[in-house]
Design a protein around this motif. Structure first.
Motif, PDB file in Angstrom:
ATOM      1  N   PRO A   1      -7.202  10.695  -5.339  1.00 32.72           N
ATOM      2  CA  PRO A   1      -8.501  10.117  -4.963  1.00 32.72           C
ATOM      3  C   PRO A   1      -8.463   8.589  -4.839  1.00 32.72           C
ATOM      4  O   PRO A   1      -7.638   7.923  -5.454  1.00 32.72           O
ATOM      5  CB  PRO A   1      -9.416  10.541  -6.121  1.00 32.72           C
ATOM      6  CG  PRO A   1      -8.500  10.759  -7.276  1.00 32.72           C
ATOM      7  CD  PRO A   1      -7.206  11.245  -6.707  1.00 32.72           C
ATOM      8  N   VAL A   2      -9.377   8.060  -4.010  1.00 30.11           N
ATOM      9  CA  VAL A   2      -9.495   6.609  -3.804  1.00 30.11           C
ATOM     10  C   VAL A   2     -10.913   6.181  -4.157  1.00 30.11           C
ATOM     11  O   VAL A   2     -11.888   6.799  -3.704  1.00 30.11           O
ATOM     12  CB  VAL A   2      -9.199   6.227  -2.331  1.00 30.11           C
ATOM     13  CG1 VAL A   2      -9.406   4.726  -2.127  1.00 30.11           C
ATOM     14  CG2 VAL A   2      -7.802   6.624  -1.922  1.00 30.11           C
TER      15      VAL A   2
ATOM     16  N   THR B   1       0.832  -1.211   0.000  1.00 34.80           N
ATOM     17  CA  THR B   1       0.000   0.000   0.000  1.00 34.80           C
ATOM     18  C   THR B   1       0.864   1.259   0.000  1.00 34.80           C
ATOM     19  O   THR B   1       0.600   2.210  -0.746  1.00 34.80           O
ATOM     20  CB  THR B   1      -0.946  -0.007   1.216  1.00 34.80           C
ATOM     21  OG1 THR B   1      -1.757  -1.190   1.170  1.00 34.80           O
ATOM     22  CG2 THR B   1      -1.837   1.225   1.218  1.00 34.80           C
TER      23      THR B   1
ATOM     24  N   LEU C   1      -5.003   2.954   2.988  1.00 36.86           N
ATOM     25  CA  LEU C   1      -4.867   3.469   1.625  1.00 36.86           C
ATOM     26  C   LEU C   1      -5.372   4.911   1.547  1.00 36.86           C
ATOM     27  O   LEU C   1      -4.763   5.762   0.886  1.00 36.86           O
ATOM     28  CB  LEU C   1      -5.632   2.580   0.645  1.00 36.86           C
ATOM     29  CG  LEU C   1      -5.548   2.981  -0.836  1.00 36.86           C
ATOM     30  CD1 LEU C   1      -4.112   2.937  -1.334  1.00 36.86           C
ATOM     31  CD2 LEU C   1      -6.437   2.092  -1.705  1.00 36.86           C
ATOM     32  N   GLN C   2      -6.495   5.200   2.230  1.00 38.39           N
ATOM     33  CA  GLN C   2      -7.042   6.563   2.221  1.00 38.39           C
ATOM     34  C   GLN C   2      -6.081   7.552   2.881  1.00 38.39           C
ATOM     35  O   GLN C   2      -5.924   8.680   2.411  1.00 38.39           O
ATOM     36  CB  GLN C   2      -8.396   6.587   2.913  1.00 38.39           C
ATOM     37  CG  GLN C   2      -9.513   5.981   2.074  1.00 38.39           C
ATOM     38  CD  GLN C   2     -10.834   5.888   2.813  1.00 38.39           C
ATOM     39  OE1 GLN C   2     -10.856   5.673   4.029  1.00 38.39           O
ATOM     40  NE2 GLN C   2     -11.938   6.021   2.087  1.00 38.39           N
ATOM     41  N   GLN C   3      -5.431   7.121   3.959  1.00 37.04           N
ATOM     42  CA  GLN C   3      -4.465   8.001   4.638  1.00 37.04           C
ATOM     43  C   GLN C   3      -3.272   8.307   3.734  1.00 37.04           C
ATOM     44  O   GLN C   3      -2.812   9.449   3.656  1.00 37.04           O
ATOM     45  CB  GLN C   3      -3.989   7.344   5.946  1.00 37.04           C
ATOM     46  CG  GLN C   3      -5.038   7.349   7.033  1.00 37.04           C
ATOM     47  CD  GLN C   3      -4.624   6.543   8.251  1.00 37.04           C
ATOM     48  OE1 GLN C   3      -3.671   5.749   8.198  1.00 37.04           O
ATOM     49  NE2 GLN C   3      -5.330   6.730   9.356  1.00 37.04           N
TER      50      GLN C   3
ATOM     51  N   ALA D   1      -3.311   8.133   0.455  1.00 32.85           N
ATOM     52  CA  ALA D   1      -3.826   8.930  -0.662  1.00 32.85           C
ATOM     53  C   ALA D   1      -4.020  10.392  -0.268  1.00 32.85           C
ATOM     54  O   ALA D   1      -3.704  11.309  -1.035  1.00 32.85           O
ATOM     55  CB  ALA D   1      -5.142   8.336  -1.164  1.00 32.85           C
ATOM     56  N   ASP D   2      -4.536  10.627   0.944  1.00 28.84           N
ATOM     57  CA  ASP D   2      -4.744  12.001   1.428  1.00 28.84           C
ATOM     58  C   ASP D   2      -3.422  12.754   1.534  1.00 28.84           C
ATOM     59  O   ASP D   2      -3.357  13.961   1.251  1.00 28.84           O
ATOM     60  CB  ASP D   2      -5.435  11.994   2.796  1.00 28.84           C
ATOM     61  CG  ASP D   2      -6.900  11.577   2.701  1.00 28.84           C
ATOM     62  OD1 ASP D   2      -7.437  11.598   1.565  1.00 28.84           O
ATOM     63  OD2 ASP D   2      -7.492  11.214   3.733  1.00 28.84           O
TER      64      ASP D   2
ATOM     65  N   ALA E   1      -9.364   0.552  -4.088  1.00 28.86           N
ATOM     66  CA  ALA E   1      -9.150  -0.219  -2.860  1.00 28.86           C
ATOM     67  C   ALA E   1      -9.790  -1.597  -3.009  1.00 28.86           C
ATOM     68  O   ALA E   1     -10.990  -1.763  -2.761  1.00 28.86           O
ATOM     69  CB  ALA E   1      -9.733   0.527  -1.668  1.00 28.86           C
TER      70      ALA E   1
ATOM     71  N   ILE F   1      -8.380  -0.376   3.856  1.00 24.10           N
ATOM     72  CA  ILE F   1      -8.939   0.750   3.098  1.00 24.10           C
ATOM     73  C   ILE F   1      -8.585   2.072   3.778  1.00 24.10           C
ATOM     74  O   ILE F   1      -8.220   3.050   3.119  1.00 24.10           O
ATOM     75  CB  ILE F   1     -10.467   0.599   2.934  1.00 24.10           C
ATOM     76  CG1 ILE F   1     -10.788  -0.655   2.101  1.00 24.10           C
ATOM     77  CG2 ILE F   1     -11.080   1.831   2.286  1.00 24.10           C
ATOM     78  CD1 ILE F   1     -12.264  -1.003   2.023  1.00 24.10           C
ATOM     79  N   THR F   2      -8.648   2.076   5.110  1.00 18.06           N
ATOM     80  CA  THR F   2      -8.295   3.289   5.869  1.00 18.06           C
ATOM     81  C   THR F   2      -6.830   3.667   5.624  1.00 18.06           C
ATOM     82  O   THR F   2      -6.497   4.844   5.441  1.00 18.06           O
ATOM     83  CB  THR F   2      -8.524   3.059   7.379  1.00 18.06           C
ATOM     84  OG1 THR F   2      -9.874   2.684   7.588  1.00 18.06           O
ATOM     85  CG2 THR F   2      -8.207   4.313   8.171  1.00 18.06           C
TER      86      THR F   2
ATOM     87  N   GLU G   1     -13.535   3.327  -3.451  1.00 15.61           N
ATOM     88  CA  GLU G   1     -13.769   2.177  -2.560  1.00 15.61           C
ATOM     89  C   GLU G   1     -15.261   1.968  -2.359  1.00 15.61           C
ATOM     90  O   GLU G   1     -16.050   2.915  -2.434  1.00 15.61           O
ATOM     91  CB  GLU G   1     -13.033   2.377  -1.227  1.00 15.61           C
ATOM     92  CG  GLU G   1     -13.402   3.624  -0.449  1.00 15.61           C
ATOM     93  CD  GLU G   1     -14.515   3.383   0.569  1.00 15.61           C
ATOM     94  OE1 GLU G   1     -14.881   2.204   0.778  1.00 15.61           O
ATOM     95  OE2 GLU G   1     -15.004   4.380   1.121  1.00 15.61           O
TER      96      GLU G   1
END
Length: 482
Positions: A159-160, A115, A149-151, A153-154, A137, A146-147, A162
């Motif tokens: 963008p993600v 990731t 990956l979002q962190q 990505a942020d 995701a 998923i969390t 999911e």
């Protein structure tokens, strides 16, 4: 640092050859034995080592090599060429689709850094190609995948896509690709699920995702620190998915590095990227020729230049150069240059990219720790604006006030001012084309050849001695206080 042990062993073997006026068959045989043991200790695959040693011996055993001028240098050249061939000869770029989006499927076992690597790759594409990537995701099994990956990505503003953990990963990929086409993303990076080990269920799911996504790239993320297991993992994924390339992570923490030298030879698939640090920018294109040069202790000036170009603003660099020429380089510029150097990575690693400096014992612990960097900044910030802009104002009373304001010993302030003045003088001479300044810094010799290496050794030893002297003085001061 990667290949530290291997570099040391190979350098010793080559140094023995260089000291001999004439190289015999027996000398060559002893050197090849040393090389074989060095590679095996570095965790290089046994069959790869056997083939490598046989090829080098055949190339070097010719009468032209042993009887020619500088046979030791010719043998080093042969070893360098064969190491480069072993790892793939040249850098292999990402496969790109004829029409956007280019689809990249990230696969690998849990814990390899899949990731994080996906995030590093997305940032690299943004910075190098002005790309607009999208993450999908597709790991619905690992808690908080998923969390995470979002962190990631942020942190890089990507963008993600999911749909939670209750939807089938194949369907998530289908829907994500539809959104990428609709929003004209030029890259799609699919973060797939991993396992603690290769199993049939994982491979079936990855095969189904591959069939739906038709990826242009299937990048296997492998932890370099797992040694031979990294090669076995690569072979297992390749057999099932026909991967297109490998990303080696944690190469900066593996002193052996055998996986990097075995994967290409065993699987036939190229290493496309290597992770050499924890920052999101620490993902580099894998250049086999540069890595071979590093392994043999010959430095890696191209990577060093690229790092400098990435971290130095061209306009700011020109402004600094003008200040050096006009002798107006001040303490504000000094702190800025320290920050720029710090961005390039640990000082020890940077210096090892200079030819002849790899595995130099004098380079141990020459880094400027973040705490010490903060102390230097505190000293500069304790100066008045006038003092920062006019370094010649540093009278004893001003130095005492600065030391008190920064909470640092007066000896530390004096040392920093002395180093700054030496640096300013040397930089001015070099910027004006007078290499005498740099030559004096190296004891009358410019780096290059044996004398240059000795001079660089002296410089590194000086850095280390200064640090040791500083800690001794601090210990004495503490004893007096108690």
């Amino acid at each position: 640092m990667a290949f530290e042990g291997l570099t040391e062993r190979l350098q010793k073997a080559m140094e023995k050859l260089r000291r001999k006026p004439k190289v015999t068959e027996a000398d060559l045989r002893d050197t090849m034995r040393e090389i074989r043991l060095a590679l095996l200790e570095a965790d290089v695959n046994f069959s790869v080592v056997k083939k490598f040693v046989k090829t080098v011996r055949q190339e070097a055993a010719g009468a032209e090599v042993l009887k020619g001028l500088n046979p030791a240098q010719q043998i080093v050249k042969i070893v360098n060429e064969q190491l480069t061939k072993l790892m793939g000869e040249e850098a292999v770029p990402l496969n790109k689709a004829k029409h956007i989006p280019t689809i990249i499927m990230m696969v690998g076992l849990q814990g390899a850094g899949k990731t994080t690597t996906a995030g590093k790759l997305a940032l690299k594409l943004k910075n190098d190609q002005k790309a607009r990537p999208l993450f999908i995701a597709a790991d619905v099994y690992r808690p908080a995948a998923i969390t995470q990956l979002q962190q990631v990505a942020d942190s890089i503003d990507v963008p993600v896509f999911e749909e939670g953990t209750d939807v089938d990963p194949v369907q998530i990929v289908k829907d994500g690709l539809a959104q990428a086409k609709e929003k004209h993303n030029d890259y799609v990076i699919i973060d797939t699920a991993g396992r603690l080990q290769i199993d049939e269920k994982l491979m079936d799911e990855l095969a189904n995702i591959k069939e739906v996504a038709q990826p242009n790239e299937i990048l296997l993320v492998v932890d370099a620190m797992t040694g031979q297991n990294a090669v076995n993992t690569a072979q297992g994924f390749d057999d099932k998915l026909d991967i297109t390339g490998v990303v080696l992570t944690k190469l900066d923490g593996d002193t052996r590095g055998g996986a990097a030298m075995s994967i290409r030879s065993v699987t036939g698939k190229p290493i496309k990227f290597v992770g050499e640090g924890e920052k999101m920018t620490d993902l580099n294109v894998f250049h086999p020729d540069r890595m071979a040069s590093r392994i043999l202790g010959m430095g890696d000036m191209m990577t060093l230049i690229e790092k400098a170009q990435k971290n130095y603003d061209e306009e700011a660099a020109q402004e600094t150069m003008d200040k050096m020429r006009s002798n107006t380089f001040d303490y504000n510029d000094f702190v800025e240059q320290l920050d720029q150097l710090h961005k390039m990575g640990p000082l020890e690693n940077i210096m090892k990219m200079i030819p002849g400096m790899a595995n130099n014992p004098a380079l141990k612990n020459v880094n400027i720790p973040p705490k010490e960097m903060a102390h230097l900044k505190a000293i500069v910030m304790s100066m008045t604006k006038e003092e920062r802009e006019n370094p010649d104002l540093m009278s004893p009373s001003r130095r005492r006030r600065i030391a008190a304001g920064a909470g640092r010993p007066i000896v530390e302030v004096n040392r920093m001012i002395k180093q700054f003045n030496q640096m300013r003088k040397m930089m001015k001479q070099v910027s004006n084309g007078n290499m005498g300044g740099l030559s004096n810094m190296f004891g009358g010799q410019m780096p290059g050849g044996k004398m240059g290496q000795m001079a660089m050794n002296r410089m590194a030893r000086g850095i280390k001695k200064n640090q040791q002297r500083k800690y001794k003085k601090l210990r004495k001061l503490r004893r007096r206080r108690h």
